[in-house]
Scaffold this active site. Sequence first.
Site, PDB file in Angstrom:
ATOM      1  N   ASP A 133       0.817  -1.225   0.000  1.00 49.45           N
ATOM      2  CA  ASP A 133       0.000   0.000   0.000  1.00 49.45           C
ATOM      3  C   ASP A 133       0.843   1.264   0.000  1.00 49.45           C
ATOM      4  O   ASP A 133       0.459   2.292   0.563  1.00 49.45           O
ATOM      5  CB  ASP A 133      -0.981   0.006   1.185  1.00 49.45           C
ATOM      6  CG  ASP A 133      -1.823  -1.249   1.194  1.00 49.45           C
ATOM      7  OD1 ASP A 133      -2.321  -1.596   0.120  1.00 49.45           O
ATOM      8  OD2 ASP A 133      -1.944  -1.893   2.252  1.00 49.45           O
TER       9      ASP A 133
ATOM     10  N   LYS B  74       2.168   1.902  -5.216  1.00 44.78           N
ATOM     11  CA  LYS B  74       2.824   1.368  -6.423  1.00 44.78           C
ATOM     12  C   LYS B  74       1.922   1.488  -7.640  1.00 44.78           C
ATOM     13  O   LYS B  74       2.393   1.746  -8.738  1.00 44.78           O
ATOM     14  CB  LYS B  74       3.170  -0.118  -6.236  1.00 44.78           C
ATOM     15  CG  LYS B  74       4.190  -0.396  -5.169  1.00 44.78           C
ATOM     16  CD  LYS B  74       4.409  -1.893  -5.009  1.00 44.78           C
ATOM     17  CE  LYS B  74       3.221  -2.639  -4.449  1.00 44.78           C
ATOM     18  NZ  LYS B  74       2.828  -2.279  -3.091  1.00 44.78           N
TER      19      LYS B  74
ATOM     20  N   GLY C 266      -4.334  -4.684  -3.796  1.00 41.99           N
ATOM     21  CA  GLY C 266      -5.312  -3.697  -4.240  1.00 41.99           C
ATOM     22  C   GLY C 266      -4.549  -2.480  -4.708  1.00 41.99           C
ATOM     23  O   GLY C 266      -4.027  -1.727  -3.891  1.00 41.99           O
ATOM     24  N   HIS C 267      -4.420  -2.316  -5.999  1.00 45.21           N
ATOM     25  CA  HIS C 267      -3.629  -1.211  -6.545  1.00 45.21           C
ATOM     26  C   HIS C 267      -4.576  -0.125  -7.051  1.00 45.21           C
ATOM     27  O   HIS C 267      -5.304  -0.330  -8.016  1.00 45.21           O
ATOM     28  CB  HIS C 267      -2.721  -1.710  -7.682  1.00 45.21           C
ATOM     29  CG  HIS C 267      -1.616  -2.606  -7.183  1.00 45.21           C
ATOM     30  ND1 HIS C 267      -0.788  -3.306  -8.020  1.00 45.21           N
ATOM     31  CD2 HIS C 267      -1.199  -2.891  -5.940  1.00 45.21           C
ATOM     32  CE1 HIS C 267       0.096  -3.991  -7.295  1.00 45.21           C
ATOM     33  NE2 HIS C 267      -0.152  -3.757  -6.032  1.00 45.21           N
ATOM     34  N   THR C 268      -4.565   1.008  -6.370  1.00 45.63           N
ATOM     35  CA  THR C 268      -5.495   2.077  -6.737  1.00 45.63           C
ATOM     36  C   THR C 268      -4.860   2.989  -7.780  1.00 45.63           C
ATOM     37  O   THR C 268      -3.736   3.452  -7.609  1.00 45.63           O
ATOM     38  CB  THR C 268      -5.882   2.894  -5.489  1.00 45.63           C
ATOM     39  OG1 THR C 268      -6.378   1.980  -4.509  1.00 45.63           O
ATOM     40  CG2 THR C 268      -6.965   3.915  -5.813  1.00 45.63           C
TER      41      THR C 268
ATOM     42  N   GLN D 112       2.361  -6.118  -2.969  1.00 50.02           N
ATOM     43  CA  GLN D 112       2.771  -6.114  -1.551  1.00 50.02           C
ATOM     44  C   GLN D 112       4.074  -5.311  -1.393  1.00 50.02           C
ATOM     45  O   GLN D 112       4.355  -4.456  -2.208  1.00 50.02           O
ATOM     46  CB  GLN D 112       2.893  -7.541  -0.990  1.00 50.02           C
ATOM     47  CG  GLN D 112       1.553  -8.252  -0.834  1.00 50.02           C
ATOM     48  CD  GLN D 112       1.046  -8.905  -2.098  1.00 50.02           C
ATOM     49  OE1 GLN D 112       1.775  -9.569  -2.798  1.00 50.02           O
ATOM     50  NE2 GLN D 112      -0.218  -8.713  -2.401  1.00 50.02           N
TER      51      GLN D 112
ATOM     52  N   ASP E 120       1.605  14.684   0.645  1.00 53.16           N
ATOM     53  CA  ASP E 120       0.544  15.642   0.986  1.00 53.16           C
ATOM     54  C   ASP E 120      -0.179  15.272   2.276  1.00 53.16           C
ATOM     55  O   ASP E 120      -0.741  16.154   2.946  1.00 53.16           O
ATOM     56  CB  ASP E 120      -0.471  15.714  -0.173  1.00 53.16           C
ATOM     57  CG  ASP E 120      -0.978  14.324  -0.578  1.00 53.16           C
ATOM     58  OD1 ASP E 120      -0.127  13.468  -0.899  1.00 53.16           O
ATOM     59  OD2 ASP E 120      -2.200  14.109  -0.540  1.00 53.16           O
TER      60      ASP E 120
ATOM     61  N   SER F 236       5.051  11.914  -5.021  1.00 55.75           N
ATOM     62  CA  SER F 236       3.618  11.979  -5.275  1.00 55.75           C
ATOM     63  C   SER F 236       2.959  12.846  -4.208  1.00 55.75           C
ATOM     64  O   SER F 236       3.167  12.640  -3.009  1.00 55.75           O
ATOM     65  CB  SER F 236       3.054  10.556  -5.257  1.00 55.75           C
ATOM     66  OG  SER F 236       1.662  10.608  -5.264  1.00 55.75           O
TER      67      SER F 236
HETATM   68  P1  IMP Z   1      -2.135 -12.832   2.342  1.00 58.53           P
HETATM   69  O1  IMP Z   1      -1.183 -12.267   1.344  1.00 58.53           O
HETATM   70  O2  IMP Z   1      -3.592 -12.630   1.975  1.00 58.53           O
HETATM   71  O3  IMP Z   1      -1.825 -14.247   2.689  1.00 58.53           O
HETATM   72  O4  IMP Z   1      -1.936 -11.998   3.698  1.00 58.53           O
HETATM   73  C1  IMP Z   1      -0.739 -12.055   4.432  1.00 58.53           C
HETATM   74  C2  IMP Z   1      -0.385 -10.703   4.999  1.00 58.53           C
HETATM   75  O5  IMP Z   1      -0.045  -9.802   3.950  1.00 58.53           O
HETATM   76  C3  IMP Z   1      -1.532 -10.025   5.749  1.00 58.53           C
HETATM   77  O6  IMP Z   1      -0.978  -9.241   6.784  1.00 58.53           O
HETATM   78  C4  IMP Z   1      -2.136  -9.127   4.699  1.00 58.53           C
HETATM   79  O7  IMP Z   1      -2.860  -8.056   5.259  1.00 58.53           O
HETATM   80  C5  IMP Z   1      -0.874  -8.659   3.997  1.00 58.53           C
HETATM   81  N1  IMP Z   1      -1.120  -8.243   2.614  1.00 58.53           N
HETATM   82  C6  IMP Z   1      -1.329  -9.034   1.543  1.00 58.53           C
HETATM   83  N2  IMP Z   1      -1.490  -8.306   0.432  1.00 58.53           N
HETATM   84  C7  IMP Z   1      -1.356  -7.016   0.799  1.00 58.53           C
HETATM   85  C8  IMP Z   1      -1.373  -5.786   0.072  1.00 58.53           C
HETATM   86  O8  IMP Z   1      -1.540  -5.730  -1.146  1.00 58.53           O
HETATM   87  N3  IMP Z   1      -1.188  -4.659   0.809  1.00 58.53           N
HETATM   88  C9  IMP Z   1      -0.949  -4.686   2.151  1.00 58.53           C
HETATM   89  N4  IMP Z   1      -0.918  -5.819   2.865  1.00 58.53           N
HETATM   90  C10 IMP Z   1      -1.110  -6.968   2.193  1.00 58.53           C
HETATM   91 MG    MG Z   2      -2.886  -1.939  -1.806  1.00 58.27          MG
END
Ligand code: IMP
Ligand code: MG
Length: 446
Positions: free
Chosen positions: A13, A16, A40-42, A244, A353, A431
């Site tokens: 988060d 990216k 989740g890429h916004t 991630q 910001d 950014s």
């Molecule tokens: P999993 O990847 O769903 O197995 O989650 C494992 C850990 O990675 C958890 O703490 C999730 O919240 C974190 N996590 C997985 N994907 C993301 C992401 O895209 N952003 C932030 N944390 C993530």
């Molecule tokens: Mg994200």
Amino acid sequence: MPAYAVIGGQWGDEGKGKIVDYLAQNAHAVVRYNGGGNAGHTVDNDKGVFKLRTVPCGVFSTKTELTVVGSGVVWRPDSEGLVKELKELEAKGVDFSALRIDCASNLVMPWHILEDKLDEESRGSLSLGTTGNGIGPAYADKHKRVALRAEELLNFPDFGNKFRRLFFQKSQSDRRIGKHLRNCPGCEACKLLRDSRLYLSRVEYTMNYLAGKFGNLANLICDTPPLLYNLLDRGAHVLLEGAQGALLDIDHGSYPYVTSSATGSAAAAQGSGIAITDIKEVLAVFKSYVSRIGNGPNPTRIGGNLEASLREKAAEFGTVTGRPRNLGWFDTVMAKRVLRMNGATGVAITRLDILDGLYEIGIGVGYDCHPGPCQDPSHALRSERVRAQIDYLPGWAGNSANGCKLDAELPHNAREYVKRISCGVPIKLISVGSKREETICVSPVW
Ligand code: IMP
Ligand code: MG
């Protein structure tokens, strides 16, 4: 210019998605190399606001002639997976005809989603706080060599037979599955698994949709590395998009509170099938503060009302799960390790910001370890109890980073802050807002 990897420098988060969308304007190809629907890429651009989970954020660029879901990615082939994103893109007029999915990418099956849920429940107070998307079990099966890969979808009758066989084997080896299916009033995984025929018909329907879009499913699901070699050999710009962040890396993150894939620059080569020597630049994306979702350490955690108000201001809630993110001050010790480990040649600083309006801003400069203070990030990655030592720098309250178009326009203290947190690595981008144009290019990347 050969390949350029964009990695998350913290716990995901970092923004990216926005940075990849920005850089993709000058990229010939964009490859997503790890993770799956947990991401989740916004992206906020002229086409709208999008929350991409599997599709590479380069999909919006008209210059990009190839967008790839690489072999390092895991994805859902049913109607709730990748195809749902594609339908949303289609509805907003985004052309995704340049998309290709590597035939060796692995599929997230309904039992993975169920196993993820059951594993989390069985861990009780030691749960990891996963996103519940079946990511860990899908990668576990990949490494056990019992996974279904994307190429299996090209022969649907065979796919159906393998699905039934694997589901039978799973239910045999994991008795929790049958028990759950008998007793659960109806979670998502149950709905998919209780009626295999219904599930398979949904997958077939989505594959037919894709076959229609791409002329033939084999045009979409194919061997992608040679396509990248062609581009690289003619000197094209190839962007490698990580999901991630470095601190969630399966090997080098805060294990076990990590995701199940490798997230860094080495994974960028592995998960896209290009040579490590093709990657000449690595851009580490750092948020101006840190956020963490799920469980595990966050040594610079801010806490109290300030954290709560920053969370509201920055809307720091999970894109995939909606959970509140824990916020911390920028951790320079962790950042230095990440920069070194990933060979970062540049940094992008995001969400500057959000710090507008603060009179002072903390940064982590070490840890309170036993028997005394230390600069060793591995301590902090291994224990939730380790707290960071925080220095405070003057903020730029009264001035604003948002709205600045050039580095030189930033408030003096904001420039000093960015210099400090970039830890001596060249700053490429800053950014100052969510939109594509709210990006300061300090030094051109391509
Ligand atoms: P999993 O990847 O769903 O197995 O989650 C494992 C850990 O990675 C958890 O703490 C999730 O919240 C974190 N996590 C997985 N994907 C993301 C992401 O895209 N952003 C932030 N944390 C993530
Ligand atoms: Mg994200």
